[in-house]
Write a protein that holds these residues in place. Structure first.
Motif, PDB file in Angstrom:
ATOM      1  N   VAL A   9     -18.934  12.649   3.390  1.00  0.00           N
ATOM      2  CA  VAL A   9     -18.706  12.511   1.755  1.00  0.00           C
ATOM      3  C   VAL A   9     -17.341  12.500   1.602  1.00  0.00           C
ATOM      4  N   ALA A  10     -16.467  11.687   1.127  1.00  0.00           N
ATOM      5  CA  ALA A  10     -14.997  11.925   1.008  1.00  0.00           C
ATOM      6  C   ALA A  10     -14.547  11.217  -0.116  1.00  0.00           C
ATOM      7  N   LYS A  11     -13.467  11.939  -0.480  1.00  0.00           N
ATOM      8  CA  LYS A  11     -12.848  11.659  -1.970  1.00  0.00           C
ATOM      9  C   LYS A  11     -11.382  10.902  -1.637  1.00  0.00           C
ATOM     10  N   PRO A  12     -11.179   9.747  -1.556  1.00  0.00           N
ATOM     11  CA  PRO A  12      -9.950   8.966  -1.135  1.00  0.00           C
ATOM     12  C   PRO A  12      -9.071   9.242  -2.410  1.00  0.00           C
ATOM     13  N   GLY A  13      -7.778   9.169  -2.166  1.00  0.00           N
ATOM     14  CA  GLY A  13      -6.596   8.981  -3.061  1.00  0.00           C
ATOM     15  C   GLY A  13      -6.416  10.323  -3.801  1.00  0.00           C
ATOM     16  N   LEU A  14      -5.833  10.266  -4.949  1.00  0.00           N
ATOM     17  CA  LEU A  14      -5.181  11.422  -5.862  1.00  0.00           C
ATOM     18  C   LEU A  14      -6.322  11.857  -6.851  1.00  0.00           C
ATOM     19  N   ASN A  57     -22.736   8.825  10.925  1.00  0.00           N
ATOM     20  CA  ASN A  57     -23.533   7.432  10.688  1.00  0.00           C
ATOM     21  C   ASN A  57     -23.194   6.659   9.356  1.00  0.00           C
ATOM     22  N   VAL A  58     -22.650   7.382   8.421  1.00  0.00           N
ATOM     23  CA  VAL A  58     -22.359   6.951   7.187  1.00  0.00           C
ATOM     24  C   VAL A  58     -21.140   7.579   6.547  1.00  0.00           C
ATOM     25  N   ILE A  59     -20.364   6.657   5.951  1.00  0.00           N
ATOM     26  CA  ILE A  59     -19.221   7.227   5.014  1.00  0.00           C
ATOM     27  C   ILE A  59     -19.663   6.990   3.610  1.00  0.00           C
ATOM     28  N   ALA A  60     -19.455   8.003   2.620  1.00  0.00           N
ATOM     29  CA  ALA A  60     -19.953   7.960   1.256  1.00  0.00           C
ATOM     30  C   ALA A  60     -18.688   8.190   0.550  1.00  0.00           C
ATOM     31  N   MET A  61     -17.943   7.111  -0.112  1.00  0.00           N
ATOM     32  CA  MET A  61     -16.768   7.549  -0.761  1.00  0.00           C
ATOM     33  C   MET A  61     -16.901   7.865  -2.378  1.00  0.00           C
ATOM     34  N   SER A  62     -16.289   8.365  -2.946  1.00  0.00           N
ATOM     35  CA  SER A  62     -16.454   8.791  -4.365  1.00  0.00           C
ATOM     36  C   SER A  62     -15.142   8.432  -5.024  1.00  0.00           C
ATOM     37  N   ILE A  63     -14.871   7.682  -5.994  1.00  0.00           N
ATOM     38  CA  ILE A  63     -13.535   7.624  -6.644  1.00  0.00           C
ATOM     39  C   ILE A  63     -13.766   7.555  -8.007  1.00  0.00           C
ATOM     40  N   LEU A  64     -12.840   8.007  -8.916  1.00  0.00           N
ATOM     41  CA  LEU A  64     -12.799   8.005 -10.426  1.00  0.00           C
ATOM     42  C   LEU A  64     -11.482   7.477 -10.876  1.00  0.00           C
ATOM     43  N   SER A  65     -10.569   7.262  -9.841  1.00  0.00           N
ATOM     44  CA  SER A  65      -9.066   7.118 -10.342  1.00  0.00           C
ATOM     45  C   SER A  65      -8.855   5.604 -10.554  1.00  0.00           C
ATOM     46  N   GLY A  66      -9.515   4.660 -10.057  1.00  0.00           N
ATOM     47  CA  GLY A  66      -9.405   3.181 -10.465  1.00  0.00           C
ATOM     48  C   GLY A  66      -8.678   2.536  -9.273  1.00  0.00           C
ATOM     49  N   ALA A  67      -8.436   3.344  -8.047  1.00  0.00           N
ATOM     50  CA  ALA A  67      -7.772   2.976  -6.965  1.00  0.00           C
ATOM     51  C   ALA A  67      -8.614   2.279  -5.786  1.00  0.00           C
ATOM     52  N   HIS A  68      -9.979   2.343  -6.259  1.00  0.00           N
ATOM     53  CA  HIS A  68     -11.008   1.672  -5.299  1.00  0.00           C
ATOM     54  C   HIS A  68     -10.560   0.271  -4.786  1.00  0.00           C
ATOM     55  N   PRO A  69     -10.081  -0.542  -5.341  1.00  0.00           N
ATOM     56  CA  PRO A  69      -9.833  -2.012  -4.804  1.00  0.00           C
ATOM     57  C   PRO A  69      -8.866  -1.763  -3.682  1.00  0.00           C
ATOM     58  N   HIS A  70      -7.824  -0.848  -3.584  1.00  0.00           N
ATOM     59  CA  HIS A  70      -7.148  -0.654  -2.469  1.00  0.00           C
ATOM     60  C   HIS A  70      -7.626   0.229  -1.269  1.00  0.00           C
ATOM     61  N   LEU A  71      -7.922   1.338  -1.822  1.00  0.00           N
ATOM     62  CA  LEU A  71      -8.414   2.574  -0.932  1.00  0.00           C
ATOM     63  C   LEU A  71      -9.798   2.143  -0.317  1.00  0.00           C
ATOM     64  N   PHE A  72     -10.844   1.574  -0.808  1.00  0.00           N
ATOM     65  CA  PHE A  72     -12.081   1.411  -0.223  1.00  0.00           C
ATOM     66  C   PHE A  72     -11.996   0.580   0.875  1.00  0.00           C
ATOM     67  N   PRO A  73     -11.385  -0.674   0.537  1.00  0.00           N
ATOM     68  CA  PRO A  73     -11.033  -1.768   1.763  1.00  0.00           C
ATOM     69  C   PRO A  73     -10.347  -1.146   2.779  1.00  0.00           C
ATOM     70  N   PRO A 101     -18.285  -7.139  -6.244  1.00  0.00           N
ATOM     71  CA  PRO A 101     -18.359  -8.090  -5.350  1.00  0.00           C
ATOM     72  C   PRO A 101     -17.370  -7.913  -4.262  1.00  0.00           C
ATOM     73  N   ALA A 102     -16.057  -7.901  -4.688  1.00  0.00           N
ATOM     74  CA  ALA A 102     -14.805  -7.834  -3.918  1.00  0.00           C
ATOM     75  C   ALA A 102     -15.257  -6.758  -2.774  1.00  0.00           C
ATOM     76  N   LEU A 103     -15.623  -5.517  -3.492  1.00  0.00           N
ATOM     77  CA  LEU A 103     -15.708  -4.323  -2.484  1.00  0.00           C
ATOM     78  C   LEU A 103     -16.912  -4.556  -1.243  1.00  0.00           C
ATOM     79  N   LYS A 104     -17.735  -5.274  -1.790  1.00  0.00           N
ATOM     80  CA  LYS A 104     -19.030  -5.735  -0.820  1.00  0.00           C
ATOM     81  C   LYS A 104     -18.368  -6.832   0.057  1.00  0.00           C
ATOM     82  N   GLN A 105     -17.521  -7.750  -0.176  1.00  0.00           N
ATOM     83  CA  GLN A 105     -16.892  -8.574   0.518  1.00  0.00           C
ATOM     84  C   GLN A 105     -15.876  -8.122   1.668  1.00  0.00           C
ATOM     85  N   ALA A 106     -15.270  -6.732   1.242  1.00  0.00           N
ATOM     86  CA  ALA A 106     -14.339  -6.044   1.972  1.00  0.00           C
ATOM     87  C   ALA A 106     -15.082  -5.113   3.006  1.00  0.00           C
TER      88      ALA A 106
END
Length: 131
Positions: A9-14, A57-73, A101-106
């Motif tokens: 379980v990961a919290k990417p970004g700031l 087996n799994v990476i579960a990321m959680s984000i609230l900051s709005g940086a998901h389009p950059h950080l998740f891919p 959809p873009a996150l899934k495509q990534a």
């Protein structure tokens, strides 16, 4: 006995808020998974390296900051570049429906938005982790 599913379980970004991530981590643990929580403010590189070191087996990321389009891919790319082709990568947090959809495509397998029951996350992981 089969090996337990290991979830990072990961919290990417700031993003400085992790209550939701901790709720999900506890629900996953209560469902019988082994859970490793990285803590706040992790770089994509730190998350990918932790996933490799912990042999998850799994990476579960959680984000609230709005940086998901950059950080998740970026996490997906780094994880795959380290040879972890079978690791299931999921995300959650405050993510607009239009961004999913873009996150899934990534390469993000599923995105869970606020209000999703933790049982839905558990069921998704159980259904999609390769044995």
């Amino acid at each position: 006995m089969a090996e337990k599913i290991r979830v990072l379980v990961a919290k990417p970004g700031l993003d400085g808020h992790d209550r939701g991530a901790k709720v999900v981590a506890r629900a996953l643990r209560d469902a019988g998974f082994e859970v490793v929580y990285t803590g706040l403010r992790q770089t994509p590189e730190e998350i990918a390296e932790a996933a490799l070191q912990e042999d998850v087996n799994v990476i579960a990321m959680s984000i609230l900051s709005g940086a998901h389009p950059h950080l998740f891919p970026k996490v997906v790319d780094l994880v795959r570049s380290k040879g972890m082709k079978d690791v299931l990568i999921i995300g959650g947090g405050v993510i607009p429906e239009g961004d999913i959809p873009a996150l899934k495509q990534a390469g993000v397998a599923e995105v869970f938005t606020p209000g999703t029951p933790t049982s839905a996350i558990v069921d998704f992981i159980k259904a999609h982790v390769k044995a």
